[in-house]
Design an enzyme around this catalytic site. Structure first.
Site, PDB file in Angstrom:
ATOM      1  N   ASN A 129      30.966  34.894  39.145  1.00 43.90           N
ATOM      2  CA  ASN A 129      31.591  33.601  39.426  1.00 43.90           C
ATOM      3  C   ASN A 129      30.806  32.943  40.558  1.00 43.90           C
ATOM      4  OD1 ASN A 129      33.253  31.462  40.050  1.00 43.90           O
ATOM      5  ND2 ASN A 129      34.932  32.709  40.872  1.00 43.90           N
ATOM      6  N   TRP A 130      30.007  31.951  40.190  1.00 44.56           N
ATOM      7  CA  TRP A 130      29.128  31.324  41.189  1.00 44.56           C
ATOM      8  C   TRP A 130      29.874  30.341  42.094  1.00 44.56           C
ATOM      9  CZ3 TRP A 130      23.949  29.894  38.192  1.00 44.56           C
ATOM     10  CH2 TRP A 130      23.297  31.073  37.838  1.00 44.56           C
ATOM     11  N   LYS A 131      31.121  30.060  41.755  1.00 49.03           N
ATOM     12  CA  LYS A 131      31.928  29.110  42.557  1.00 49.03           C
ATOM     13  C   LYS A 131      31.136  27.807  42.757  1.00 49.03           C
ATOM     14  CE  LYS A 131      34.350  33.029  44.480  1.00 49.03           C
ATOM     15  NZ  LYS A 131      35.054  33.626  45.594  1.00 49.03           N
TER      16      LYS A 131
ATOM     17  N   HIS B 272      42.099  30.932  39.442  1.00 47.40           N
ATOM     18  CA  HIS B 272      41.465  31.646  40.565  1.00 47.40           C
ATOM     19  C   HIS B 272      42.253  31.320  41.839  1.00 47.40           C
ATOM     20  CE1 HIS B 272      38.594  32.773  43.651  1.00 47.40           C
ATOM     21  NE2 HIS B 272      38.016  33.544  42.734  1.00 47.40           N
TER      22      HIS B 272
ATOM     23  N   GLU C  39      41.382  30.548  44.674  1.00 43.95           N
ATOM     24  CA  GLU C  39      40.901  29.381  45.428  1.00 43.95           C
ATOM     25  C   GLU C  39      41.442  28.088  44.811  1.00 43.95           C
ATOM     26  OE1 GLU C  39      36.772  30.468  45.290  1.00 43.95           O
ATOM     27  OE2 GLU C  39      37.136  32.068  46.739  1.00 43.95           O
TER      28      GLU C  39
ATOM     29  N   GLU D  37      42.707  40.160  41.611  1.00 41.44           N
ATOM     30  CA  GLU D  37      41.882  39.857  42.784  1.00 41.44           C
ATOM     31  C   GLU D  37      42.788  39.679  44.003  1.00 41.44           C
ATOM     32  OE1 GLU D  37      37.885  38.002  41.732  1.00 41.44           O
ATOM     33  OE2 GLU D  37      39.325  36.373  41.720  1.00 41.44           O
TER      34      GLU D  37
ATOM     35  N   GLY E 231      35.778  37.547  49.271  1.00 41.95           N
ATOM     36  CA  GLY E 231      34.796  36.978  50.191  1.00 41.95           C
ATOM     37  C   GLY E 231      34.901  37.511  51.613  1.00 41.95           C
TER      38      GLY E 231
ATOM     39  N   SER F  84      35.180  41.258  46.854  1.00 41.96           N
ATOM     40  CA  SER F  84      34.122  41.952  47.607  1.00 41.96           C
ATOM     41  C   SER F  84      33.528  43.147  46.867  1.00 41.96           C
ATOM     42  CB  SER F  84      34.629  42.372  48.997  1.00 41.96           C
ATOM     43  OG  SER F  84      34.953  41.226  49.755  1.00 41.96           O
TER      44      SER F  84
ATOM     45  N   GLY G  87      32.036  37.558  43.001  1.00 44.31           N
ATOM     46  CA  GLY G  87      31.732  36.265  43.617  1.00 44.31           C
ATOM     47  C   GLY G  87      30.400  36.325  44.340  1.00 44.31           C
ATOM     48  N   GLY G  88      30.455  36.535  45.654  1.00 42.02           N
ATOM     49  CA  GLY G  88      29.268  36.493  46.507  1.00 42.02           C
ATOM     50  C   GLY G  88      28.074  37.263  45.962  1.00 42.02           C
TER      51      GLY G  88
HETATM   52  P1  PGA Z   1      33.875  37.921  46.151  1.00 40.15           P
HETATM   53  O1  PGA Z   1      34.667  36.889  45.196  1.00 40.15           O
HETATM   54  O2  PGA Z   1      33.189  38.922  45.242  1.00 40.15           O
HETATM   55  O3  PGA Z   1      32.910  37.074  46.919  1.00 40.15           O
HETATM   56  O4  PGA Z   1      34.906  38.563  47.015  1.00 40.15           O
HETATM   57  C1  PGA Z   1      35.370  37.345  44.075  1.00 40.15           C
HETATM   58  C2  PGA Z   1      36.006  36.177  43.379  1.00 40.15           C
HETATM   59  O5  PGA Z   1      36.529  35.289  44.054  1.00 40.15           O
HETATM   60  O6  PGA Z   1      36.023  36.093  42.145  1.00 40.15           O
END
Ligand code: PGA
Length: 252
Positions: free
Chosen positions: A11-13, A98, A100, A168, A174, A214, A235-236
């Site tokens: 997930n590149w956000k 998600h 966010e 999640e 993150g 993470s 994510g990251g």
């Molecule tokens: P993260 O993000 O791996 O940076 O913690 C995961 C996500 O939000 O899907």
């Protein structure tokens, strides 16, 4: 997709800034992942970079995802993108709800409407759930159960089997803090038992579960081996081709 084969979703956000950067990142990932499976790999770029990234995936087994979908099919809905439009643009998977987006106001009802739109549009939906924080009394289980019930009770078993659920925990996204592999296993069992109560055991067991929060090259193997989930939402670490590839290798 066979449930026994892990699924890794990047997930590149809202990254990277430019289209050439997105194209370069996906090109490197394509080179490191040529097999059709083991694991299945999905990349979710921004809507703006979707077409450019999709072009790089045309002769690759990697699937293209969207980070959101409209609950509307077509018409006067400024800023929205429908499931049919995503499908037409080469998207086959969509991330829904998600944390966010939920933090920005997306409700359980909207998540359900988007999920139904995705299913109607024949996209594979990944619905995100997860508690805000962990407490020692286990109240977070109730939070997770409420989120699951808000959509799983509204779907038939046949529909639910097409849904991927990504657990999640928000405190792990993150932050560099992950749930322990045992916590992930406990949550896998809890989600399955909740789905069993809502429908039945075969239905519950046929739903793919992912863990996200993470996930990094150093913890992926243990989280996968002990956690019992069907893959990861990353994510990251999905923004670094070498890290993403190491995570893909850690699950096989
Ligand atoms: P993260 O993000 O791996 O940076 O913690 C995961 C996500 O939000 O899907």
């Amino acid at each position: 997709m066979k449930k026994t084969i892990p699924l890794i979703v990047g997930n590149w956000k809202c990254n990277p800034v430019t289209e050439p950067q997105a194209a370069a990142l996906v090109t490197t990932i394509v080179k490191t992942h040529k097999k059709a499976e083991a694991p299945y790999v999905v990349i979710a770029p921004t809507a703006l970079h979707s077409a450019a990234v999709g072009r790089k995936l045309t002769s690759s087994p990697i699937m293209l995802a969207a980070q959101n979908v409209s609950s509307f099919a077509v018409g006067a809905h400024t800023g929205e993108q429908s499931a049919a439009q995503l499908k037409d643009g080469g998207v086959s998977v969509v991330i829904i709800g998600h944390s966010e987006r939920r933090a920005a106001g997306e409700t359980d009802a909207e998540v359900l409407a988007k999920l139904q739109a995705a299913l109607a549009g024949k996209l594979i939906p990944i619905v995100c759930i997860g508690e805000k924080k962990r407490d020692t009394n286990g109240n977070f289980f109730t939070e997770v159960e409420t989120q699951i019930r808000s959509f799983a009770t509204e779907l038939t078993p046949a529909q639910l089997k097409k849904v991927v659920i990504a657990y999640e925990p928000i405190w792990a996204i993150g932050t560099g803090e992950t749930a322990t592999a045992d916590d992930v296993k406990e949550m896998q069992l809890f989600i399955e038992s909740t789905l069993t109560k809502i429908h039945d055991r075969p239905t519950a067991q046929s739903v793919r579960l992912l863990y996200g929060g993470s996930v990094k090259p150093h913890n992926a193997a243990e989280l996968h081996r002990v956690g019992g989930m069907g893959g990861f939402l990353v994510g990251g670490a999905s923004l670094k081709a070498a890290d993403f590839s190491a995570i893909c290798k850690a699950v096989i």
